[in-house]
Write a protein that holds these residues in place. Structure first.
Motif, short mmCIF file in Angstrom:
data_model
loop_
_atom_site.label_atom_id
_atom_site.label_comp_id
_atom_site.label_asym_id
_atom_site.label_seq_id
_atom_site.Cartn_x
_atom_site.Cartn_y
_atom_site.Cartn_z
N ILE A 27 -42.53 -137.63 75.94
CA ILE A 27 -41.37 -136.96 75.22
C ILE A 27 -40.20 -138.16 75.30
N TYR A 28 -39.87 -138.34 74.02
CA TYR A 28 -39.05 -139.13 73.62
C TYR A 28 -37.65 -138.34 72.85
N ASP A 29 -36.47 -138.55 73.24
CA ASP A 29 -35.42 -137.93 72.48
C ASP A 29 -34.72 -138.87 71.56
N GLU A 30 -35.07 -138.47 70.02
CA GLU A 30 -34.89 -139.31 68.86
C GLU A 30 -33.60 -139.26 68.77
N ALA A 31 -33.03 -140.40 68.42
CA ALA A 31 -31.64 -140.77 68.12
C ALA A 31 -30.79 -139.98 69.17
N ARG A 32 -31.15 -140.07 70.13
CA ARG A 32 -30.22 -139.48 71.19
C ARG A 32 -30.19 -140.19 72.41
N ARG A 33 -30.94 -139.77 73.33
CA ARG A 33 -31.31 -140.17 74.66
C ARG A 33 -32.33 -141.32 75.02
N GLY A 34 -33.27 -141.35 73.95
CA GLY A 34 -34.44 -142.06 74.15
C GLY A 34 -35.43 -141.32 75.19
N TRP A 35 -36.12 -142.45 75.86
CA TRP A 35 -37.33 -141.61 76.60
C TRP A 35 -36.55 -140.73 77.78
N LEU A 36 -37.41 -139.37 77.76
CA LEU A 36 -37.10 -138.54 78.77
C LEU A 36 -38.43 -138.65 79.75
N TYR A 37 -39.71 -138.64 79.04
CA TYR A 37 -40.83 -138.71 79.70
C TYR A 37 -41.76 -139.79 79.34
N GLY B 94 -37.98 -121.66 77.14
CA GLY B 94 -36.75 -121.89 77.89
C GLY B 94 -36.62 -123.39 77.91
N ASN B 95 -36.40 -123.42 79.47
CA ASN B 95 -35.94 -125.08 79.71
C ASN B 95 -37.18 -126.04 80.14
N SER B 96 -38.36 -125.42 79.95
CA SER B 96 -39.75 -125.94 80.18
C SER B 96 -40.29 -126.56 78.93
N ILE B 97 -40.57 -127.78 78.87
CA ILE B 97 -41.26 -128.49 77.81
C ILE B 97 -42.50 -129.47 78.46
N ARG B 98 -43.68 -128.80 78.10
CA ARG B 98 -44.81 -129.40 78.56
C ARG B 98 -45.82 -129.87 77.22
N THR B 99 -46.53 -130.73 77.56
CA THR B 99 -47.54 -131.33 76.39
C THR B 99 -48.65 -131.61 77.14
N TRP B 100 -50.09 -131.63 76.10
CA TRP B 100 -51.27 -132.17 76.47
C TRP B 100 -51.83 -132.83 75.23
N VAL B 101 -52.89 -133.77 75.51
CA VAL B 101 -53.47 -134.34 74.29
C VAL B 101 -55.09 -134.18 74.80
N ASN B 102 -55.68 -133.59 73.90
CA ASN B 102 -57.41 -133.59 74.14
C ASN B 102 -57.46 -132.82 75.58
N GLY B 103 -56.58 -131.83 75.75
CA GLY B 103 -56.81 -130.99 76.98
C GLY B 103 -56.10 -131.61 78.24
N VAL B 104 -55.68 -132.80 78.15
CA VAL B 104 -55.10 -133.54 79.27
C VAL B 104 -53.56 -133.39 79.52
N PRO B 105 -53.24 -132.89 80.52
CA PRO B 105 -51.82 -132.99 80.70
C PRO B 105 -50.93 -134.16 80.40
N CYS B 106 -50.06 -134.23 79.82
CA CYS B 106 -49.27 -135.40 79.53
C CYS B 106 -47.72 -135.55 80.04
N ALA B 107 -47.21 -134.66 79.63
CA ALA B 107 -45.63 -134.39 80.06
C ALA B 107 -45.21 -132.99 80.48
N ASN B 108 -44.19 -132.97 81.32
CA ASN B 108 -43.75 -131.92 82.08
C ASN B 108 -42.34 -131.94 82.36
N LEU B 109 -41.58 -131.61 81.61
CA LEU B 109 -40.06 -131.73 81.45
C LEU B 109 -39.20 -130.70 81.60
N LEU B 110 -38.27 -130.54 82.32
CA LEU B 110 -37.15 -129.58 82.43
C LEU B 110 -35.93 -130.09 81.80
N ASP B 111 -35.43 -129.55 80.76
CA ASP B 111 -34.22 -130.00 80.25
C ASP B 111 -33.48 -128.96 79.10
N ASN B 112 -32.39 -128.89 79.07
CA ASN B 112 -31.60 -127.84 78.74
C ASN B 112 -30.90 -128.32 77.51
#
Length: 451
Positions: A123-133, A159-177
């Motif tokens: 997870i990248y924060d485009e034009a703001r904070r850069g890499w978050l995860y 909510g504040n939970s942001i999670r990602t998967w690629v081809n069923g594999v867990p990749c990112a698990n971020l809490l951010d508000n």
């Protein structure tokens, strides 16, 4: 014997089945770009064979194909295929506002990265904070992406939970508000080389679930390790893992002046969840002075978010011994250097860059490719396991060393610390935030003690 209305029974059965199945909405009709609009750049998007294809183009900034509709909580799924050498991503909870950089798209991005770095799903924060995860620490996630093939992505933003998967594999698990609502956008990244022009990134089967997405969220046990970006908080998961706040975000509890029994009466300010060392004369510990933890630490993982004002100098020290150097200057300990490398003269002193940001100050230089975000908060992490120590910056390891051996003693002997007996070899010590006469901001200071 009771008689049942077959139609009513079937209706109830259908309703019960629907209640257990996500209600998907297609964001792309497979025929045209109805419901989408192009923002910022001039790269081209084409529709063919049920796919949206973006084509890289020289001389344009990042180009985004954005939904006209905004989304808050959702589960988003899509498939993508990207040409080698072409960076891309999918924005979500993103915005384009005239008052922010004249409409530049900004917000969370699901990274698509076919390079050897292999951060697809980060997870990248485009034009703001850069890499978050970033995915530096998670080899399994880095292997999920399949080069030259269609890949399936899943994003759960609830909510504040942001999670990602690629081809069923867990990749990112971020809490951010930071942002709770925005559009979804397909990115064609700007390119700098003519040989990258005309390369493509394609998407298909783009669908979203916005009706009670929490009911269909993936169990936490099937997620990547969690990163909490909500300042001065410990999540339930962090608490289970043993993390504690080292600074509570509100008071001076647990801290004192390095050469005092109480917290300094000047030079430090707590302002809206941020701990500031105030600007003075640029001198080392000449205003409020350094502050240290009351408690001493031995084996640990320390995380500190910091923001450097232009030209500023400070430091995060560990294995600090406050009983020595009672005179002028800073307390003695190993230091994760905090410095504006571009504007502070100390960056050019020392040996081979060993006084630059993230370095073990005056001893070991940080990796020159470190991912620093000027003007934003960055995350410093120090990992101590006995004599083996690491410095990390924004999820990337930039220094690694071992103390207590011949090489360590040779480094110390050639440094400004050579006159301090057993420097850096103390079994435990205080953790210190340095007053070097410049304004530097700190927050989200937390620690996990290790066995």
């Amino acid at each position: 014997m009771k008689k049942y209305n077959l139609t009513a029974v079937m209706l109830l059965f259908t309703l019960a089945l629907c209640a257990q199945t996500p209600q998907w909405e297609s964001l792309f009709n497979g025929k045209n770009l109805k419901g989408w609009e192009k923002l910022n750049g001039t790269a081209e998007y084409k529709v063919a064979n049920g796919e949206i294809t973006g084509i890289s183009k020289m001389g344009t900034p990042n180009t985004f194909l954005a939904t006209k509709k905004m989304y808050a909580d959702f589960i988003l799924e899509f498939e993508f295929k990207v040409a080698d050498g072409l960076n891309s991503g999918v924005q979500f909870r993103s915005n384009s506002l005239k008052e922010y950089m004249n409409g530049r798209v900004h917000g969370y991005q699901f990274e698509i990265d076919p390079s050897s770095r292999a951060w697809t799903g980060g997870i990248y924060d485009e034009a703001r904070r850069g890499w978050l995860y970033p995915l530096t620490e998670y080899p399994s996630a880095q292997k999920a992406f399949k080069s030259g093939e269609w890949n399936k992505a899943r994003i759960e933003a609830i909510g504040n939970s942001i999670r990602t998967w690629v081809n069923g594999v867990p990749c990112a698990n971020l809490l951010d508000n930071t942002t709770d609502k925005g559009f979804i956008a397909l990115q064609v990244h700007a390119i700098g080389n003519k040989d990258q022009e005309g390369k493509t990134i394609s998407w298909r089967n783009i669908r979203i679930c916005t009706s009670t997405p929490e009911a269909f969220a993936t169990p936490q046990s099937q997620s990547a390790p969690q990163v909490n970006q909500i300042a001065n908080t410990i999540s339930d998961q962090e608490a289970k893992e043993g993390w504690k706040l080292l600074w509570d975000g509100k008071t001076t509890e647990g801290w004192r002046g390095a050469k005092l029994t109480t917290f300094p009466s000047k030079g430090w300010v707590i302002d809206n969840g941020i701990l500031k060392v105030m600007k003075s004369d640029g001198g080392e510990s000449t205003n409020g002075g350094d502050i240290v933890t009351v408690k001493k630490y031995k084996n640990f993982i320390l995380k500190v978010d910091f923001m450097i004002t232009p030209g500023a100098n400070s430091g995060i020290k560990y294995f600090v011994n406050t009983e020595i150097n009672k005179g002028a200057g800073s307390s003695i300990g190993c230091e994760f250097q905090i410095l504006d490398d571009q504007k502070h003269p100390d960056a050019k002193l020392g040996v081979k860059g060993n006084r630059t940001l993230g370095s073990l100050y005056d001893l070991i230089p940080a990796d020159s490719t470190k991912p620093f975000r000027p003007g934003f908060f960055n995350t410093a992490m120090v990992v101590v396991r006995g004599n083996k120590i690491e410095h990390w910056l924004n999820g990337v390891k930039i220094v690694e060393y071992e103390r207590g051996n011949q090489m360590w003693r040779a480094l110390v002997a050639y440094s400004k610390y050579r006159d301090w007996e057993n420097f850096g070899d103390w079994e435990e010590g205080n953790i210190l935030l340095q007053d070097h006469g410049d304004e530097v901001l700190y927050k989200n200071v937390k620690i996990k003690e290790l066995p």
